[in-house]
Design an enzyme around this catalytic site. Sequence first.
Site, short mmCIF file in Angstrom:
data_model
loop_
_atom_site.label_atom_id
_atom_site.label_comp_id
_atom_site.label_asym_id
_atom_site.label_seq_id
_atom_site.Cartn_x
_atom_site.Cartn_y
_atom_site.Cartn_z
N HIS A 1 -11.07 -6.35 -13.53
CA HIS A 1 -11.72 -5.26 -12.81
C HIS A 1 -13.07 -5.71 -12.23
O HIS A 1 -13.99 -6.05 -12.95
CB HIS A 1 -11.93 -4.05 -13.71
CG HIS A 1 -12.48 -2.87 -12.95
ND1 HIS A 1 -11.67 -1.98 -12.28
CD2 HIS A 1 -13.75 -2.49 -12.69
CE1 HIS A 1 -12.42 -1.09 -11.66
NE2 HIS A 1 -13.69 -1.38 -11.89
N ASP B 1 0.85 -1.20 0.00
CA ASP B 1 0.00 0.00 0.00
C ASP B 1 0.88 1.25 0.00
O ASP B 1 1.91 1.30 0.69
CB ASP B 1 -0.92 -0.02 1.23
CG ASP B 1 -2.06 0.97 1.10
OD1 ASP B 1 -3.21 0.53 0.94
OD2 ASP B 1 -1.79 2.19 1.17
N HIS C 1 -10.36 -4.82 -3.50
CA HIS C 1 -9.05 -5.05 -2.90
C HIS C 1 -9.20 -5.43 -1.45
O HIS C 1 -10.11 -4.98 -0.76
CB HIS C 1 -8.14 -3.82 -3.05
CG HIS C 1 -8.74 -2.55 -2.53
ND1 HIS C 1 -9.66 -1.82 -3.24
CD2 HIS C 1 -8.55 -1.88 -1.36
CE1 HIS C 1 -10.01 -0.75 -2.54
NE2 HIS C 1 -9.36 -0.76 -1.39
N HIS D 1 -7.08 -5.54 2.13
CA HIS D 1 -5.90 -5.06 2.86
C HIS D 1 -5.41 -6.21 3.75
O HIS D 1 -6.21 -6.81 4.48
CB HIS D 1 -6.26 -3.89 3.78
CG HIS D 1 -6.81 -2.68 3.08
ND1 HIS D 1 -6.06 -1.55 2.87
CD2 HIS D 1 -8.04 -2.41 2.56
CE1 HIS D 1 -6.81 -0.63 2.26
NE2 HIS D 1 -8.01 -1.13 2.05
N GLY E 1 -15.54 3.61 3.65
CA GLY E 1 -14.38 4.41 3.23
C GLY E 1 -13.65 3.85 2.02
O GLY E 1 -12.46 4.11 1.85
P1 DGP Z 1 -9.64 1.76 0.41
O1 DGP Z 1 -9.84 2.92 1.32
O2 DGP Z 1 -10.04 0.46 1.10
O3 DGP Z 1 -10.28 1.94 -0.94
O4 DGP Z 1 -8.08 1.64 0.21
C1 DGP Z 1 -7.40 2.06 -0.92
C2 DGP Z 1 -5.94 1.90 -0.63
O5 DGP Z 1 -5.23 2.00 -1.85
C3 DGP Z 1 -5.36 2.96 0.29
O6 DGP Z 1 -4.89 2.32 1.49
C4 DGP Z 1 -4.20 3.56 -0.48
C5 DGP Z 1 -3.98 2.60 -1.61
N1 DGP Z 1 -3.56 3.22 -2.86
C6 DGP Z 1 -4.21 4.19 -3.54
N2 DGP Z 1 -3.56 4.52 -4.66
C7 DGP Z 1 -2.46 3.70 -4.70
C8 DGP Z 1 -1.38 3.56 -5.62
O7 DGP Z 1 -1.29 4.23 -6.65
N3 DGP Z 1 -0.44 2.64 -5.32
C9 DGP Z 1 -0.51 1.86 -4.19
N4 DGP Z 1 0.47 0.98 -4.00
N5 DGP Z 1 -1.52 1.97 -3.30
C10 DGP Z 1 -2.47 2.89 -3.55
#
Ligand code: DGP
Length: 113
Positions: A45, A29, A99, A101, A92
């Site tokens: 997707h 992340d 995805h 986490h 959120g």
């Molecule tokens: P959510 O809030 O559950 O939709 O989490 C989205 C996550 O994606 C957040 O923790 C940050 C991560 N994220 C957003 N843009 C990018 C990116 O360009 N690269 C990476 N590695 N992570 C990203």
Amino acid sequence: MDCIFCKIVKREIPSQIVYENERILAFRDITPQAPVHILIIPKAHITGLNDISRDHTELLGEIQSAAKEIAEKENISSSGYRVVTNCGKNAGQAVDHLHYHILGGRKFSWPPG
Ligand code: DGP
């Protein structure tokens, strides 16, 4: 489609990939909330959990198995870790590509904020 995670899959945006197979990708992340913070995504997707169907059962099982393997590789299996997906506005969800986490390396509180 202008999806950040689809761009990561296509290597149009760089990321720190930690796991990959034909159907799924996992990468660190960009704004880690814990010492270990990895995202696991399907390469295809899917907007979010609301958009899955029975056809995705195998894929979702594979994501769970990958989470376990990644946790082992990151040495957070025995200390404990959390696997979470945010679905929709109240949870959120910021990126509209399914995805999960994987968070570990510190203690988490429950219930979540
Ligand atoms: P959510 O809030 O559950 O939709 O989490 C989205 C996550 O994606 C957040 O923790 C940050 C991560 N994220 C957003 N843009 C990018 C990116 O360009 N690269 C990476 N590695 N992570 C990203």
